[in-house]
Structures are given as C-alpha cells and as structure tokens.
Design a protein around this motif. Structure first.
Motif, PDB file in Angstrom:
ATOM      1  N   SER A 138      47.678  45.341  27.193  1.00  0.00           N
ATOM      2  CA  SER A 138      46.893  45.690  28.386  1.00  0.00           C
ATOM      3  C   SER A 138      46.126  46.974  28.114  1.00  0.00           C
ATOM      4  N   LEU A 139      45.294  47.350  29.062  1.00  0.00           N
ATOM      5  CA  LEU A 139      44.450  48.537  28.878  1.00  0.00           C
ATOM      6  C   LEU A 139      45.180  49.789  29.363  1.00  0.00           C
ATOM      7  N   SER A 140      45.079  50.852  28.595  1.00  0.00           N
ATOM      8  CA  SER A 140      45.771  52.082  29.019  1.00  0.00           C
ATOM      9  C   SER A 140      45.137  52.678  30.274  1.00  0.00           C
ATOM     10  N   CYS A 141      43.918  52.265  30.605  1.00  0.00           N
ATOM     11  CA  CYS A 141      43.281  52.817  31.813  1.00  0.00           C
ATOM     12  C   CYS A 141      43.419  51.879  33.007  1.00  0.00           C
ATOM     13  N   ALA A 142      44.282  50.853  32.878  1.00  0.00           N
ATOM     14  CA  ALA A 142      44.335  49.843  33.941  1.00  0.00           C
ATOM     15  C   ALA A 142      45.377  50.168  34.996  1.00  0.00           C
ATOM     16  N   PHE A 143      45.189  49.581  36.162  1.00  0.00           N
ATOM     17  CA  PHE A 143      46.248  49.553  37.172  1.00  0.00           C
ATOM     18  C   PHE A 143      46.444  48.095  37.583  1.00  0.00           C
ATOM     19  N   HIS A 144      47.675  47.606  37.388  1.00  0.00           N
ATOM     20  CA  HIS A 144      47.952  46.207  37.730  1.00  0.00           C
ATOM     21  C   HIS A 144      48.965  46.073  38.857  1.00  0.00           C
ATOM     22  N   GLY A 145      49.463  47.200  39.394  1.00  0.00           N
ATOM     23  CA  GLY A 145      50.415  47.106  40.497  1.00  0.00           C
ATOM     24  C   GLY A 145      51.660  47.929  40.260  1.00  0.00           C
ATOM     25  N   PRO A 200      37.864  47.972  34.994  1.00  0.00           N
ATOM     26  CA  PRO A 200      39.017  48.745  35.489  1.00  0.00           C
ATOM     27  C   PRO A 200      38.664  49.686  36.655  1.00  0.00           C
ATOM     28  N   ALA A 201      39.250  49.390  37.822  1.00  0.00           N
ATOM     29  CA  ALA A 201      38.875  50.090  39.059  1.00  0.00           C
ATOM     30  C   ALA A 201      39.360  51.531  39.085  1.00  0.00           C
ATOM     31  N   GLY A 204      37.509  54.048  37.375  1.00  0.00           N
ATOM     32  CA  GLY A 204      36.167  54.357  37.885  1.00  0.00           C
ATOM     33  C   GLY A 204      35.110  53.334  37.486  1.00  0.00           C
ATOM     34  N   PHE A 205      35.542  52.107  37.236  1.00  0.00           N
ATOM     35  CA  PHE A 205      34.615  51.006  36.916  1.00  0.00           C
ATOM     36  C   PHE A 205      33.692  51.277  35.711  1.00  0.00           C
ATOM     37  N   PRO A 206      34.264  51.721  34.571  1.00  0.00           N
ATOM     38  CA  PRO A 206      33.424  51.800  33.371  1.00  0.00           C
ATOM     39  C   PRO A 206      32.956  50.385  33.005  1.00  0.00           C
ATOM     40  N   MET A 207      31.701  50.248  32.647  1.00  0.00           N
ATOM     41  CA  MET A 207      31.149  48.899  32.413  1.00  0.00           C
ATOM     42  C   MET A 207      31.562  48.368  31.040  1.00  0.00           C
ATOM     43  N   PRO A 208      31.718  47.050  30.931  1.00  0.00           N
ATOM     44  CA  PRO A 208      32.125  46.454  29.653  1.00  0.00           C
ATOM     45  C   PRO A 208      30.993  46.459  28.624  1.00  0.00           C
ATOM     46  N   ILE A 209      31.369  46.539  27.355  1.00  0.00           N
ATOM     47  CA  ILE A 209      30.362  46.358  26.312  1.00  0.00           C
ATOM     48  C   ILE A 209      29.929  44.890  26.326  1.00  0.00           C
ATOM     49  N   GLU A 210      28.803  44.621  25.662  1.00  0.00           N
ATOM     50  CA  GLU A 210      28.283  43.255  25.680  1.00  0.00           C
ATOM     51  C   GLU A 210      29.315  42.266  25.107  1.00  0.00           C
ATOM     52  N   ASN A 211      29.471  41.161  25.767  1.00  0.00           N
ATOM     53  CA  ASN A 211      30.376  40.079  25.321  1.00  0.00           C
ATOM     54  C   ASN A 211      31.842  40.475  25.239  1.00  0.00           C
ATOM     55  N   TYR A 212      32.211  41.559  25.916  1.00  0.00           N
ATOM     56  CA  TYR A 212      33.603  42.033  25.828  1.00  0.00           C
ATOM     57  C   TYR A 212      34.602  40.933  26.225  1.00  0.00           C
ATOM     58  N   HIS A 213      34.398  40.357  27.406  1.00  0.00           N
ATOM     59  CA  HIS A 213      35.387  39.406  27.919  1.00  0.00           C
ATOM     60  C   HIS A 213      35.465  38.142  27.065  1.00  0.00           C
ATOM     61  N   LYS A 214      34.302  37.707  26.599  1.00  0.00           N
ATOM     62  CA  LYS A 214      34.246  36.508  25.748  1.00  0.00           C
ATOM     63  C   LYS A 214      35.003  36.780  24.432  1.00  0.00           C
ATOM     64  N   TYR A 227      45.163  34.623  27.888  1.00  0.00           N
ATOM     65  CA  TYR A 227      44.309  35.669  28.466  1.00  0.00           C
ATOM     66  C   TYR A 227      44.428  35.608  29.991  1.00  0.00           C
ATOM     67  N   ILE A 228      44.934  36.693  30.565  1.00  0.00           N
ATOM     68  CA  ILE A 228      45.038  36.793  32.030  1.00  0.00           C
ATOM     69  C   ILE A 228      43.944  37.740  32.512  1.00  0.00           C
ATOM     70  N   ALA A 229      43.105  37.259  33.419  1.00  0.00           N
ATOM     71  CA  ALA A 229      42.075  38.134  33.999  1.00  0.00           C
ATOM     72  C   ALA A 229      42.616  38.674  35.322  1.00  0.00           C
ATOM     73  N   ASP A 230      42.777  39.988  35.405  1.00  0.00           N
ATOM     74  CA  ASP A 230      43.157  40.604  36.685  1.00  0.00           C
ATOM     75  C   ASP A 230      41.869  40.786  37.480  1.00  0.00           C
ATOM     76  N   GLU A 231      41.703  39.904  38.457  1.00  0.00           N
ATOM     77  CA  GLU A 231      40.487  39.911  39.292  1.00  0.00           C
ATOM     78  C   GLU A 231      40.827  40.390  40.710  1.00  0.00           C
ATOM     79  N   ILE A 232      41.888  41.184  40.802  1.00  0.00           N
ATOM     80  CA  ILE A 232      42.341  41.609  42.133  1.00  0.00           C
ATOM     81  C   ILE A 232      41.313  42.524  42.801  1.00  0.00           C
ATOM     82  N   GLN A 233      40.624  43.354  42.010  1.00  0.00           N
ATOM     83  CA  GLN A 233      39.559  44.188  42.594  1.00  0.00           C
ATOM     84  C   GLN A 233      38.171  43.595  42.379  1.00  0.00           C
ATOM     85  N   THR A 234      38.023  42.845  41.285  1.00  0.00           N
ATOM     86  CA  THR A 234      36.668  42.453  40.904  1.00  0.00           C
ATOM     87  C   THR A 234      36.313  41.019  41.309  1.00  0.00           C
ATOM     88  N   GLY A 235      37.339  40.269  41.761  1.00  0.00           N
ATOM     89  CA  GLY A 235      37.110  38.870  42.106  1.00  0.00           C
ATOM     90  C   GLY A 235      36.593  38.690  43.520  1.00  0.00           C
TER      91      GLY A 235
END
Ligand SMILES: Cc1ncc(COP(=O)(O)O)c(C=O)c1O
Length: 423
Positions: A138-145, A200-201, A204-214, A227-235
């Motif tokens: 997972s991302l060190s800057c993430a919050f998942h709960g 990552p909310a 502070g919502f840093p934007m992804p680099i191109e094609n990051y998620h893919k 691959y689990i997408a946490d879309e709790i804030q962004t979905g």
C-alpha cells in the motif's frame, strides 16, 4: 436541548474526546452543527451559515438531507428493518445490480458492509484467501481506515500510535507514483493485494503520473496479486466518472466504496469483486459475516443514491462544477501566486497546495471565518482539501470562489506570523 455550543463543548470535553475539543478551541472554533440542507449547514444557534466544502470526505456527495434520499429512507423504514444478513433480499439484489451496472464488465459480485475501513479489511481478506498469500502493498501516504487491517495498510504512523506497528512480513508501504518500488516488492511473489487509493485524499490529492493505475494493474497481475482500488473518497462520480481508477484506464480486481453510498444518512460500504476475488463465496459463503452486512434499509438508501448518481442531470452538474473550478481557481492562484502554488484537480476532487507547511490549515481557519467549511489534508497540511458535493449549484460555487479570494489575505498573514515566530 437548549444547551449552547460552549456548554456542549464543555460536556464533550468530559465525556467524548478532550483532545478534539481542545484542538477546535485552540483554533478559536466551537462549531456544533445545527440546521443543514444541500450545500449548507448552520451553527447550533443559527447565527452562522457555512458552505460545506469538505462534504465529510464524500459522505455528503449528494448534499445534506437530500430530499429524495430522505424519502427513500422514511418509506423504506415503513416497509423493512435491517433484515437478516443470512437471507437473500430483493433490496440487496437491487443495490448489487446497480453497483455492477456502474462498474467495469469484469465485476461480478458485491459484498455490502457499513464502514469504509471494514470494507477495506474485507477486500484484503478476500485477496489473501484467493491468492493464498499474505503481503499487502500500500502507499505510505494513504489512509484506508481505522479497523485492524485497514489501519495497518495506511500511513504506518497511525497504527504505530496504537502500538500496532505493521509486521514487515505482512505489510509493505511504498511511495505513491513509484512503480519501481512496487515491482521490487512484487518480485518476492508473496503479495496478496496491492491496495491503492486512486488519488490519496489525506495526502492532499497529489495527482497520478501518466498511466499510473494501468501500470499498477499490470504489475500486480504479472506477479499474481490482486489490485484493490480504494475508491472511498474518489468514487461515486467525484472524478467525473463513476470510479476514478477506471477514468485513468485501469480495471482493478476489487473496488471498495463507502461514504457517499450512505446518501448521507445510512452507513453503507461495498466491495465490488471480479470472479477471482469473489471465489470464497463459492467455496464457503458463510466464511465472512457481520450482523449488518447488506442491511435492507441501508440497501434501499444506497440504491437511491446510485440512481441519483447515474442521472444525466447529475453528470451534467459534475461537469459544470469541474469546468467552473478549473476556470476560476487559476484566477485566484495567479493573484496569490507566492502562497497558492498548485491546483490539484480531477473532477470535483480538489487540493489547493500552498507554499507553507501549515498553509492548508491557515486557509481552513480563514475560510471558517468567511463561512466555508473545508479541511486541510492531515498528512500534508500545506494542502487544503476542497470537496464540493456533486449537486452544488453554480451560485454556491461562485460564493465559494469569492470567499476563497477573501480568505487568502488572512491565511497569508497567519503563515507569515508563524514563519516570523519560528525564526
Ligand atoms: C480513502 C479512504 N479509505 C477508507 C476510509 C475509511 O472509511 P471509514 O471512515 O468509513 O471507515 C476513508 C475515510 O476517510 C478514506 O478516506
């Protein structure tokens, strides 16, 4: 209940949460929510009105006390109660159908819960069971709960504060946008799940680099993980598309949603799964249970929320808000360019980055004085999270921009004083 906000804060200090009360008081704020409707809420006494630009992380994705949701809740309560999680139910089926119809074609099953953290825990367990591996990346800057697994997968400082330091054999935290780090962990071939907050909310919502998620999707699958997408804030349409990771071209194995699925009324979350991730439900459907999963009244509310989200008018309003902020924010930024350094935006997901480490906090405090409630990003307090609801009217968005303009001076003064004090 005729207590003043001050008296409620005094009581809350004693029996709720002393530190939170102290923190708000140290900011000069004794805010208790009073009447609320749409994009606005008042303080308890009704003296001050605030535009909600935090939306409780997306809980108020459809505004406060949305009348259609309220009607569904009230009518639903006349018909059903929580139901029983053991039985199938038409209300569960309807919600699941709506969620699947709004998701990529590979998604086949839905498991409905109540909290976001709870759903993240469930998704990670499903990945561990499917892959028979244990590591979570997972991302060190993430919050998942704040539940057990979700907290360990979040920025590790949170779990550490509860003496739950993540076990390095089970959890690896990597940098956002760093695919080399991701691949080097995956090469160990012991990873069950890669969980990514699509933007990552709390950072502070840093934007992804191109094609990051893919690329995350491809690497994760190359090494046999899910691959689990946490879309709790962004979905739920906040990116302009139903799911933010899909907008960026990725197809995860599981999507986790929550917050706005509640319609602002009834806590609901869901794990949307492909066949592989849902395999446990074919082997042993009773393996994961909880009293309130798929609660019928909640499903009625969440189905109504999904119906509203997929309407043309809703999509058109999100586009209007996206374009409006994309046009207006740069004007403010140009005016205060030394302080307001970056606009991060994807749909109505927005982060305003400042040049000062507490600039997001200073803006938050200054905006409160001008009648806007928004929150700094907790893992990067230089950023203000700016999160309108999807149905906000243009006049309200215009008010927000004008209040942001008026708040800049105070915020700059505050950080200048802080900088002078700190030498
Ligand atoms: C991205 C993200 N994931 C998970 C969660 C946890 O959701 P909940 O607070 O409903 O447990 C949150 C909550 O803020 C969140 O922002």
């Amino acid at each position: 209940m005729n207590k003043t906000a001050h008296e409620i804060y005094d009581e809350a200090y004693k029996i709720w949460n002393p530190d939170r009360v102290n923190t708000f008081r140290s900011f000069g704020v004794e805010l208790v929510m009073g009447e609320r409707e749409g994009s606005y809420f008042k303080d308890l006494e009704g003296h001050h009105t605030f535009i909600n630009m935090h939306s409780n992380g997306g809980v108020y994705n459809l505004g406060h006390r949305n009348p259609e949701i309220r009607e569904a809740l009230v009518k639903g309560a006349e018909l059903v109660d929580a139901g029983n999680h053991y039985f199938p139910s038409p209300y569960k089926n309807e919600l699941n159908e709506r969620l699947l119809a709004a998701s990529p074609d590979n998604m086949k099953y839905v498991f409905v819960l109540n909290g976001g953290g709870e759903a993240v825990d469930a998704a990670i367990k499903f990945a561990r069971r499917t892959t028979k591996k244990s590591r979570v990346v997972s991302l060190s800057c993430a919050f998942h709960g704040s539940t057990g697994i979700s907290m360990q997968a979040s920025n590790p400082t949170i779990a550490e504060s509860f003496n739950m330091k993540p076990d390095p054999d089970l959890y690896t935290h990597i940098e956002y946008n760093n695919l080399e780090q991701l691949e080097s962990v995956l090469k160990k071939k012991d990873t069950a799940a890669v969980i990514i907050e699509s933007i990552p909310a709390t950072a502070g919502f840093p934007m992804p680099i191109e094609n990051y998620h893919k690329n995350v999707e491809e690497l994760t699958h190359k090494y046999g993980a899910l691959y689990i997408a946490d879309e709790i804030q962004t979905g739920l349409m906040r990116s302009g598309d139903m799911w933010c990771c899909c907008k960026y071209g990725a197809t995860p194995d599981m999507i986790v949603t929550g917050k706005g699925l509640s319609g602002g009324y009834y806590p609901m979350s869901a794990v949307i799964m492909n066949e592989e991730a849902a395999s446990w439900m074919k082997d042993d459907g009773f393996a994961h249970t909880s009293s309130f999963n798929g609660t019928e009244l909640g499903c009625i509310v969440a189905s109504k929320a999904m119906e509203i989200l997929t309407r043309e008018e809703t999509v058109a309003n999100v586009d209007m808000l996206t374009n409006f902020f994309a046009q207006e924010l740069p004007k403010i930024q140009r005016k205060y360019a030394d302080f307001f350094t970056e606009i991060r935006q994807c749909g109505v997901i927005m982060g305003l980055k400042t040049a000062h480490p507490f600039g997001g906090g200073a803006l938050m405090l200054s905006l409160i004085k001008h009648g806007v409630w928004s929150m700094m990003a907790n893992f990067d307090r230089s950023v203000l999270q700016f999160k309108p609801n999807l149905l906000m009217k243009k006049e309200t968005a215009e008010e927000v921009i004008s209040k942001l303009d008026q708040s800049m001076g105070d915020a700059i003064e505050m950080v200048t004083e802080m900088a002078a004090k700190n030498g």
